[in-house]
Design an enzyme around this catalytic site. Structure first.
Site, PDB file in Angstrom:
ATOM      1  N   HIS A  58       0.822  -1.215   0.000  1.00 45.35           N
ATOM      2  CA  HIS A  58       0.000   0.000   0.000  1.00 45.35           C
ATOM      3  C   HIS A  58       0.857   1.268   0.000  1.00 45.35           C
ATOM      4  CE1 HIS A  58       0.315  -0.402   4.541  1.00 45.35           C
ATOM      5  NE2 HIS A  58       0.508   0.902   4.403  1.00 45.35           N
ATOM      6  N   ASP A  82       0.238  -7.855   1.547  1.00 41.26           N
ATOM      7  CA  ASP A  82       0.557  -6.423   1.494  1.00 41.26           C
ATOM      8  C   ASP A  82       2.072  -6.233   1.624  1.00 41.26           C
ATOM      9  OD1 ASP A  82       0.449  -3.691   1.507  1.00 41.26           O
ATOM     10  OD2 ASP A  82      -0.427  -3.510   3.511  1.00 41.26           O
ATOM     11  N   SER A 137       3.335   4.590   8.396  1.00 42.19           N
ATOM     12  CA  SER A 137       2.883   3.224   8.134  1.00 42.19           C
ATOM     13  C   SER A 137       4.022   2.310   7.697  1.00 42.19           C
ATOM     14  CB  SER A 137       1.804   3.248   7.060  1.00 42.19           C
ATOM     15  OG  SER A 137       1.237   1.970   6.882  1.00 42.19           O
TER      16      SER A 137
END
Length: 241
Positions: free
Chosen positions: A56, A101, A195
């Protein structure tokens, strides 16, 4: 655009807070700051030409910065800013799921390895629950996500069982290629962090953060891509690119 929409969902902001007790004065030498025109991510240097991060984090105009402790400080002495050649996300990754991911970034030139920039060790065996892990990323302590994060922080938290993780995230499909690290029930205070934080357990890179309802720097349970599961894919990508 889909990546940006997913990123926005993963980064909805509440009040922002940070814990100075977790602040560190130097960067773990494997930790990479991935700056973009949207929001930053963390990454990990696993080869002089390769960085691993979350899929992501495939964001516009990404810049790879190594050896940085405070991103807002342009006077840091040990920075390496390197362009990238390509980004390769896992073939089964979907913007509608947190599964698979994981992404590899190939650098244009090799990172210069030194005391401030080093490679992380990849795992060649899995880990059990209750294993202690060190999770590092950057934290914001002002209510403006468009400024650079203010501090680098590290917290030591342990791997939890799949049943505990599924109990913490009842609406998520927790698969065998995921790792959950944190304290249940968590969500002790609001916060904001960069993140894709890595989890280093027993000296090995065992996880890359995919999602957390809260902040992993506050020991909230995070769902990580289990690196051990992806070793064959990682080795294949590096060998063939």
């Amino acid at each position: 655009m889909k990546f940006i929409l997913l990123w926005a969902l993963l980064n909805l902001t509440v009040a922002l807070a940070f814990n100075p007790d977790y602040t560190v004065s130097s960067t773990p030498p494997y930790l990479v700051y991935l700056k973009s025109d949207y929001l930053p991510c963390a990454g990990v240097l696993i080869h002089p030409l390769w960085v691993i991060t979350a899929a992501h984090c495939n964001l516009p105009k990404l810049r790879v910065i190594l050896g940085v402790t405070i991103p807002a400080d342009s006077n840091e002495k040990h920075l390496q800013v390197i362009g990238y050649e390509k980004m390769i996300h896992h073939p089964h990754f979907s913007v509608t799921s947190i599964d698979h991911d994981i992404m590899l970034i190939k650098l244009k030139t090799e990172a210069e390895l030194n005391d401030y920039v080093k490679l992380a060790n990849l795992p060649y065996q899995t880990i059990s629950e209750n294993t202690m892990c060190s999770v590092s990323t950057w934290s914001y302590n002002v209510c403006d996500i468009y400024k650079e994060p203010d501090s680098l922080q590290t917290v030591n938290i342990s791997v939890i069982s799949k049943p505990q993780c599924r109990d913490a995230y009842k609406t998520y499909n927790i698969t065998e290629n995921m790792l959950c690290v944190g304290i249940v029930p968590g969500r002790r205070q609001p916060c904001k962090e960069v993140s894709a934080a890595p989890a280093i357990c027993n000296g090995m890179l065992q996880g890359i953060l995919s999602f957390a309802d809260g902040c992993v720097l506050r020991a909230d349970v995070g769902i990580y891509a289990k690196i051990f599961y992806y070793i064959p894919w990682i080795e294949n990508v590096i060998q063939n690119n």
